[in-house]
Write a protein that holds these residues in place. Structure first.
Motif, PDB file in Angstrom:
ATOM      1  N   UNK A   1       8.957  -6.894   9.051  1.00 46.33           N
ATOM      2  CA  UNK A   1       7.502  -6.785   9.217  1.00 46.33           C
ATOM      3  C   UNK A   1       7.112  -6.179  10.560  1.00 46.33           C
ATOM      4  N   UNK A   2       8.063  -5.570  11.271  1.00 49.89           N
ATOM      5  CA  UNK A   2       7.731  -5.110  12.617  1.00 49.89           C
ATOM      6  C   UNK A   2       6.702  -3.995  12.608  1.00 49.89           C
ATOM      7  N   UNK A   3       6.718  -3.119  11.610  1.00 48.89           N
ATOM      8  CA  UNK A   3       5.718  -2.053  11.542  1.00 48.89           C
ATOM      9  C   UNK A   3       4.319  -2.622  11.311  1.00 48.89           C
TER      10      UNK A   3
ATOM     11  N   UNK B   1       4.168   2.944   6.974  1.00 48.09           N
ATOM     12  CA  UNK B   1       3.978   1.641   6.325  1.00 48.09           C
ATOM     13  C   UNK B   1       3.675   1.829   4.836  1.00 48.09           C
ATOM     14  N   UNK B   2       2.802   2.774   4.529  1.00 47.77           N
ATOM     15  CA  UNK B   2       2.418   3.005   3.137  1.00 47.77           C
ATOM     16  C   UNK B   2       3.566   3.606   2.328  1.00 47.77           C
ATOM     17  N   UNK B   3       4.333   4.471   2.958  1.00 44.15           N
ATOM     18  CA  UNK B   3       5.486   5.057   2.279  1.00 44.15           C
ATOM     19  C   UNK B   3       6.535   3.983   1.990  1.00 44.15           C
ATOM     20  N   UNK B   4       6.752   3.098   2.983  1.00 40.93           N
ATOM     21  CA  UNK B   4       7.730   2.016   2.800  1.00 40.93           C
ATOM     22  C   UNK B   4       7.302   1.076   1.672  1.00 40.93           C
ATOM     23  N   UNK B   5       5.968   0.903   1.517  1.00 37.30           N
ATOM     24  CA  UNK B   5       5.463   0.037   0.444  1.00 37.30           C
ATOM     25  C   UNK B   5       5.419   0.749  -0.901  1.00 37.30           C
ATOM     26  N   UNK B   6       5.632   2.070  -0.897  1.00 40.19           N
ATOM     27  CA  UNK B   6       5.545   2.832  -2.123  1.00 40.19           C
ATOM     28  C   UNK B   6       4.132   2.914  -2.671  1.00 40.19           C
ATOM     29  N   UNK B   7       3.142   2.801  -1.789  1.00 42.03           N
ATOM     30  CA  UNK B   7       1.739   2.771  -2.202  1.00 42.03           C
ATOM     31  C   UNK B   7       1.141   4.184  -2.097  1.00 42.03           C
ATOM     32  N   UNK B   8       1.398   4.993  -3.090  1.00 43.05           N
ATOM     33  CA  UNK B   8       0.938   6.385  -3.072  1.00 43.05           C
ATOM     34  C   UNK B   8      -0.583   6.492  -3.155  1.00 43.05           C
TER      35      UNK B   8
ATOM     36  N   UNK C   1      -5.629   7.935  -0.250  1.00 41.00           N
ATOM     37  CA  UNK C   1      -6.950   7.570   0.291  1.00 41.00           C
ATOM     38  C   UNK C   1      -6.971   7.729   1.802  1.00 41.00           C
ATOM     39  N   UNK C   2      -5.886   7.298   2.460  1.00 38.31           N
ATOM     40  CA  UNK C   2      -5.819   7.442   3.914  1.00 38.31           C
ATOM     41  C   UNK C   2      -5.834   8.910   4.319  1.00 38.31           C
TER      42      UNK C   2
END
Length: 261
Positions: A28-30, A120-127, A132-133
């Motif tokens: 969770x460091x990021x 962070x978003x790439x690591x979560x796979x949240x395309x 949106x970002x």
């Protein structure tokens, strides 16, 4: 006794380094870094609207920057050192120079945020959230460029540079358009109201003094930071603030001095 003091200082330094190494090994460091970065962004947003930077607020901003530099991976440290350079001796400058340095610092802060969010978003796979970002980021980037040209044209008008009046009119129109583009992203009613207030002031920009025009440019900076903060707030709401007793977020969120503004 002196050697005991030296040993104590050395031990403290080693412990700090070990803590950071362990911290960076955590999954969770990021996210922790994003919480810290949001605290820095919020404080910088407050400073953007100050006519003159308060020394105490300035010192807290430096402390927050040092902490983030300390926690950042090696590849990101030069970015924080450059941000620190833009902040260097900020309260000692005259009004025009201080406005220029704040512009540089806040623009650089936007780049620091952009360095931190996509991984962070790439690591979560949240395309979906990443898309949106990116939409917000492109609008912010265009707004930053328009604000930069507007600030320059404002100073040129004061210096009675040839065609400065026409140049300021053009930059005012472009800046208004970029603000409207960011408003169209519908980031909330309060955010929309802030943009409308700035746009209404831009309509009479030629009648304003240089000081007021520079202050208006700082309001644009605040809008830019608000857009990034709104996105960060929504993202971090999905992940509670890490509470491990090792690193504490230095946030002005709950500081009455700032919430009253």
């Amino acid at each position: 006794m002196e050697w005991l003091v030296m040993i104590g200082i050395l031990a403290l330094g080693v412990a700090s380094v070990v803590a950071v190494i362990i911290y960076r090994q955590r999954p969770d460091w990021r996210l922790h870094q994003l919480h810290e970065l949001r605290a820095l962004l919020q404080h910088a947003r407050y400073l953007a609207t100050q006519p003159r930077v308060d020394p105490d607020d300035y010192q807290l901003l430096l402390d927050q920057t040092r902490q983030l530099h300390h926690l950042a991976p090696h590849g990101q440290k030069p970015m924080y050192r450059l941000f620190f350079h833009h902040l260097h001796a900020l309260p000692q400058y005259d009004d025009v120079t201080q406005a220029k340095m704040k512009n540089r610092a806040l623009q650089h802060l936007a780049y620091l945020v952009d360095e931190a969010i996509p991984p962070v978003l790439i690591a979560c796979g949240d395309d979906h959230t990443l898309a949106s970002y990116q939409q917000i980021w492109y609008a912010v980037l265009e707004l930053l460029q328009a604000r930069q040209r507007f600030s320059y044209a404002s100073i040129q008008l004061e210096n009675t540079t040839p065609n400065a009046h026409q140049s300021l009119s053009l930059q005012q129109q472009i800046l208004t358009k970029r603000l409207a583009q960011l408003r169209d992203l519908e980031l909330g009613d309060a955010f929309t109201d802030k943009i409308d207030q700035v746009i209404s002031q831009l309509d009479g920009v030629h009648a304003l003094s240089l000081t007021r025009r520079l202050a208006l440019a700082q309001q644009v900076n605040a809008v830019m930071l608000d857009a990034l903060d709104i996105f960060l707030a929504a993202l971090l709401a999905r992940f509670p603030t890490p509470e491990d007793g090792i690193f504490n977020t230095l946030s002005p969120i709950n500081d009455p001095h700032h919430t009253q503004q």
